[in-house]
Design a protein around this motif. Structure first.
Motif, mmCIF file in Angstrom:
data_model
loop_
_atom_site.group_PDB
_atom_site.id
_atom_site.type_symbol
_atom_site.label_atom_id
_atom_site.label_comp_id
_atom_site.label_asym_id
_atom_site.label_seq_id
_atom_site.Cartn_x
_atom_site.Cartn_y
_atom_site.Cartn_z
ATOM 1 N N ASP A 37 0.821 -1.213 0.000
ATOM 2 C CA ASP A 37 0.000 0.000 0.000
ATOM 3 C C ASP A 37 0.855 1.263 0.000
ATOM 4 O O ASP A 37 1.953 1.277 0.563
ATOM 5 C CB ASP A 37 -0.916 0.039 1.230
ATOM 6 C CG ASP A 37 -2.048 -0.963 1.122
ATOM 7 O OD1 ASP A 37 -2.214 -1.539 0.038
ATOM 8 O OD2 ASP A 37 -2.743 -1.161 2.133
ATOM 9 N N ASP A 92 0.448 3.913 1.645
ATOM 10 C CA ASP A 92 0.625 4.575 2.943
ATOM 11 C C ASP A 92 1.655 3.840 3.798
ATOM 12 O O ASP A 92 1.837 4.179 4.966
ATOM 13 C CB ASP A 92 -0.716 4.683 3.684
ATOM 14 C CG ASP A 92 -1.400 3.336 3.825
ATOM 15 O OD1 ASP A 92 -0.838 2.336 3.359
ATOM 16 O OD2 ASP A 92 -2.499 3.291 4.401
ATOM 17 N N GLN A 95 1.583 1.157 5.369
ATOM 18 C CA GLN A 95 1.113 0.603 6.653
ATOM 19 C C GLN A 95 1.776 -0.737 6.906
ATOM 20 O O GLN A 95 1.927 -1.169 8.034
ATOM 21 C CB GLN A 95 -0.404 0.434 6.623
ATOM 22 C CG GLN A 95 -1.119 1.735 6.870
ATOM 23 C CD GLN A 95 -2.552 1.491 7.253
ATOM 24 O OE1 GLN A 95 -3.405 1.314 6.396
ATOM 25 N NE2 GLN A 95 -2.830 1.471 8.538
ATOM 26 N N ARG A 142 -1.324 4.639 9.403
ATOM 27 C CA ARG A 142 -1.208 5.286 8.101
ATOM 28 C C ARG A 142 -0.246 6.472 8.212
ATOM 29 O O ARG A 142 -0.323 7.250 9.154
ATOM 30 C CB ARG A 142 -2.581 5.764 7.666
ATOM 31 C CG ARG A 142 -2.630 6.312 6.280
ATOM 32 C CD ARG A 142 -4.060 6.588 5.881
ATOM 33 N NE ARG A 142 -4.419 5.835 4.682
ATOM 34 C CZ ARG A 142 -4.010 6.193 3.465
ATOM 35 N NH1 ARG A 142 -3.259 7.257 3.302
ATOM 36 N NH2 ARG A 142 -4.342 5.472 2.422
HETATM 37 MG MG MG Z 1 -3.837 1.886 4.593
#
Ligand code: MG
Ligand code: UDP
Length: 317
Positions: free
Chosen positions: A104, A106, A108, A209
């Motif tokens: 992802d 972000d 994470q 995030r």
């Molecule tokens: Mg995320």
């Protein structure tokens, strides 16, 4: 086995706050793996801009102009995270790679777990699935709904490990098999679980995030869950048939009982409340079942139209 050319796929939707540091951090990972001689130096990052309306694509272009190992694709509009992932997988296969990791935007997911993914790949795994150590960063609601989803999928016969995510490594071989699946609304977690290739699991830590907000809401998560269920199980349809049979049997028995009472005891039952309750309950069950069948009809409808999975706008190779 020869060390692989790795492609890292990153779906991005309005991630202008994250994408810069994400790319930098992923470059660190790539450089480390290259200097440790674990992957080839032409390994690259592939960013899929899922129709962002912010500066995401501009940032990707700037990176690409400086460093050709950062490639990208832009959709004409938002098609959703699964389509962005699918496009990434299709495109890195076309560009060329021995294995691909999706992560992802972000960050994470702990990006350093990629090293363990590659190790498992070198040991012969075609699919390496990332398993979250916990769901600390998820809201209570998301935890509950995710748990319900994985439990339901397991009961329905699609055995997806819980705490699974779209953070995984897949080999060229898996990509070649994926290519043979024409399904437009392919549910990737179900697919990689079902194909039967050698799979390894790697645990990773989840971080909060980096910046910005989650791009998923209740409706899109429900859509993903329903797509997962209707693509990988027909058990709900059988359940409807069994339920229908049971209800009919119940109705028949009540009918027989009423007739017997009338003949032998001259009782005319006066169950107004009972009638209303049964009417509502059975009406409700019927509508629910109709909706459930509708989900499958909808799935057929979407597939049969055979519209393209996504539409490319610009590609940076
Ligand atoms: Mg995320
Ligand atoms: N994403 C996407 N298209 C969408 C929604 C999300 O490409 O329509 C991407 C998003 O940019 C991120 C990933 O999918 O890279 C996961 O999204 P997010 O982190 O918002 O989901 P969460 O972690 O909250 O489940």
């Amino acid at each position: 086995m020869e060390k692989p050319r790795l492609a890292i796929i990153v779906p991005c939707f309005n991630e202008e706050l994250c994408v810069k540091s994400t790319v930098e951090q992923l470059l660190n990972v790539l450089n480390k793996l290259v200097s440790d001689e674990k992957i080839k130096p032409d390994s690259y990052i592939y960013l899929v801009d899922d129709g962002s309306v912010d500066k995401t694509w501009k940032i990707i272009e700037e990176f690409h102009n400086k460093n050709k190992l950062i490639k990208g694709l832009k959709f004409v509009r938002n098609f959703g995270n699964q389509k962005a992932l699918l496009a990434g997988l299709d495109c890195v296969r076309a560009i060329g790679c021995d294995c691909a990791v999706s992560i992802d935007a972000d960050l994470q997911q702990d990006e350093w777990a990629i090293e363990k993914f590659v190790d498992e790949y070198m040991k012969g795994a075609d699919i390496v699935s990332g398993i979250r150590n916990d769901r600390k960063t998820d809201s209570f609601f998301k935890k509950i709904t995710a748990l319900m989803f994985y439990k339901t999928m397991n009961i329905l016969g699609a055995k997806i490990p819980p705490n699974h995510s779209d953070y995984r490594l897949v080999s060229k071989r898996a990509l070649d098999i994926l290519e043979q699946y024409p399904e437009k609304y392919l549910f990737l977690r179900g697919f990689f679980n079902e194909v039967g290739l050698k799979t390894a699991y790697v645990n990773f830590d989840v971080k909060p995030r980096m910046a910005g907000e989650s791009k998923f809401n209740f409706v899109s998560l429900m859509g993903l869950a329903l797509n997962g269920i209707t693509s990988y199980s027909v058990v709900p349809l059988r359940f409807v048939a069994v339920l229908g049979f049971c209800m009919a049997l119940f109705g028949f028995l009540v009918g027989v009982e009423t007739v017997i009472e009338k003949i032998f005891w001259h009782n005319s039952p006066n169950g107004w409340a009972t009638t209303i309750i049964l009417l509502c309950v059975f009406g409700g069950i019927q509508l629910f079942c109709l909706g459930l069948i509708g989900e499958y009809v909808g799935q057929v409808y979407r597939e049969v139209k055979a519209r393209p999975r996504y539409i490319k706008d610009i590609e940076l190779k």
